[in-house]
Design a protein around this motif. Structure first.
Motif, PDB file in Angstrom:
ATOM      1  N   UNK A   1      32.505  27.869  39.578  1.00  0.00           N
ATOM      2  CA  UNK A   1      33.212  27.214  38.476  1.00  0.00           C
ATOM      3  C   UNK A   1      34.506  27.947  38.125  1.00  0.00           C
ATOM      4  N   UNK A   2      35.271  28.257  39.134  1.00  0.00           N
ATOM      5  CA  UNK A   2      36.588  28.888  38.994  1.00  0.00           C
ATOM      6  C   UNK A   2      36.528  30.352  38.565  1.00  0.00           C
ATOM      7  N   UNK A   3      35.332  30.919  38.467  1.00  0.00           N
ATOM      8  CA  UNK A   3      35.184  32.332  38.114  1.00  0.00           C
ATOM      9  C   UNK A   3      34.662  33.104  39.323  1.00  0.00           C
ATOM     10  N   UNK A   4      35.074  34.354  39.440  1.00  0.00           N
ATOM     11  CA  UNK A   4      34.651  35.201  40.557  1.00  0.00           C
ATOM     12  C   UNK A   4      33.668  36.257  40.081  1.00  0.00           C
ATOM     13  N   UNK A   5      32.680  36.549  40.925  1.00  0.00           N
ATOM     14  CA  UNK A   5      31.642  37.504  40.566  1.00  0.00           C
ATOM     15  C   UNK A   5      31.364  38.449  41.731  1.00  0.00           C
TER      16      UNK A   5
ATOM     17  N   UNK B   1      34.698  39.303  37.735  1.00  0.00           N
ATOM     18  CA  UNK B   1      35.927  40.042  38.029  1.00  0.00           C
ATOM     19  C   UNK B   1      37.082  39.050  38.145  1.00  0.00           C
ATOM     20  N   UNK B   2      38.299  39.579  38.293  1.00  0.00           N
ATOM     21  CA  UNK B   2      39.474  38.704  38.341  1.00  0.00           C
ATOM     22  C   UNK B   2      39.476  37.833  39.596  1.00  0.00           C
ATOM     23  N   UNK B   3      39.164  38.427  40.747  1.00  0.00           N
ATOM     24  CA  UNK B   3      39.141  37.667  41.995  1.00  0.00           C
ATOM     25  C   UNK B   3      38.420  38.478  43.064  1.00  0.00           C
ATOM     26  N   UNK B   4      37.982  37.792  44.105  1.00  0.00           N
ATOM     27  CA  UNK B   4      37.304  38.475  45.211  1.00  0.00           C
ATOM     28  C   UNK B   4      38.294  39.014  46.240  1.00  0.00           C
TER      29      UNK B   4
ATOM     30  N   UNK C   1      35.170  47.612  40.887  1.00  0.00           N
ATOM     31  CA  UNK C   1      33.833  47.396  40.353  1.00  0.00           C
ATOM     32  C   UNK C   1      32.767  47.901  41.316  1.00  0.00           C
ATOM     33  N   UNK C   2      33.044  47.862  42.621  1.00  0.00           N
ATOM     34  CA  UNK C   2      32.107  48.419  43.596  1.00  0.00           C
ATOM     35  C   UNK C   2      31.920  49.926  43.385  1.00  0.00           C
ATOM     36  N   UNK C   3      32.981  50.585  42.972  1.00  0.00           N
ATOM     37  CA  UNK C   3      32.922  52.022  42.742  1.00  0.00           C
ATOM     38  C   UNK C   3      32.223  52.364  41.431  1.00  0.00           C
ATOM     39  N   UNK C   4      32.354  51.507  40.431  1.00  0.00           N
ATOM     40  CA  UNK C   4      31.910  51.840  39.080  1.00  0.00           C
ATOM     41  C   UNK C   4      30.465  51.448  38.768  1.00  0.00           C
TER      42      UNK C   4
END
Length: 226
Positions: free
Chosen positions: A85-89, A46-49, A65-68
């Motif tokens: 590594x600079x990415x959010x999940x 995702x874009x950010x946490x 994303x929690x909803x989908x």
């Protein structure tokens, strides 16, 4: 207006999306025990946490994303959000099947990792899950979905095993129809190739993806080519 903006941000964040299922696999369970349900991790980029306005609050993309995700992966439960590594999940727990099957076995989960006769590691998704993913990609205007399954297979049996590896990355190295040996107590990381991973969701009729098989299968392939 705020709701529309949140949905738009989520869609933009998912234009390019990495989605991975991670699972530690017991070789003993895979080869010897009837298939059963275990929990795996589903990590969605995702874009950010956190919200840019207030880091103590979840971001719009995380809320979206929690909803989908539960509408795509049955019984998915949100666990946490993390950065790597600079990415959010966004990380979820999902049920998957692990174990040995025979001709009469009914697969009850949307994702199954199983052995069947000389095919010692297969991955199969249901037609329903594949359709859910395709519908989600279309609905969210995702132009590039990278869906994959990462397996950490540990040999917890009493002997060493040899396998023919089909299209996959083994410990980050691309491998096609090569033999590997997995000694007692050792583990190997397996990631499907892009073609194998795409076969799990892109089509209307989903068959199993073969990953590991008995060593003699490589001889059969050679004879067929001759």
């Amino acid at each position: 207006m705020r709701k529309l903006l949140a949905l738009s941000c989520c869609a933009l964040a998912l234009t390019a999306c990495k989605t991975e299922v991670e699972k530690d696999v017991s070789l003993n369970t895979l080869l010897n025990e009837p298939i059963k349900t275990e929990m795996a991790l589903l990590n969605v980029e995702i874009a950010s946490c956190n919200s840019r306005e207030d880091s103590r609050k979840p971001s719009d993309s995380l809320i979206g994303i929690q909803e989908k995700i539960p509408s795509v992966f049955a019984n998915a439960k949100y666990k946490e959000c993390f950065s790597k590594k600079m990415n959010s999940f966004a990380s979820f727990e999902i049920p998957i099947g692990i174990g040995k099957v025979d001709d009469d076995t009914k697969l009850e989960n949307d994702i199954n990792i199983y052995s069947y006769k000389s095919r010692q590691l297969n991955v199969k998704t249901t037609d329903k899950l594949a359709k859910n993913i395709r519908d989600f990609v279309k609905r969210e205007y995702i132009s590039n979905l990278e869906f994959n399954i990462l397996l950490n297979v540990k040999n917890d049996t009493e002997t060493s095993h040899q396998f023919t590896v089909y299209s996959a990355y083994v410990d980050n190295a691309p491998t096609t129809l090569n033999l590997i040996k997995l000694d007692k107590g050792k583990a190997v990381n397996i990631k499907l190739s892009n073609a194998s991973a795409d076969a799990l969701w892109r089509y209307e009729k989903i068959g199993p993806v073969y990953v590991l098989s008995s060593p003699f299968d490589i001889d059969e392939v050679t004879k067929t080519k001759e």
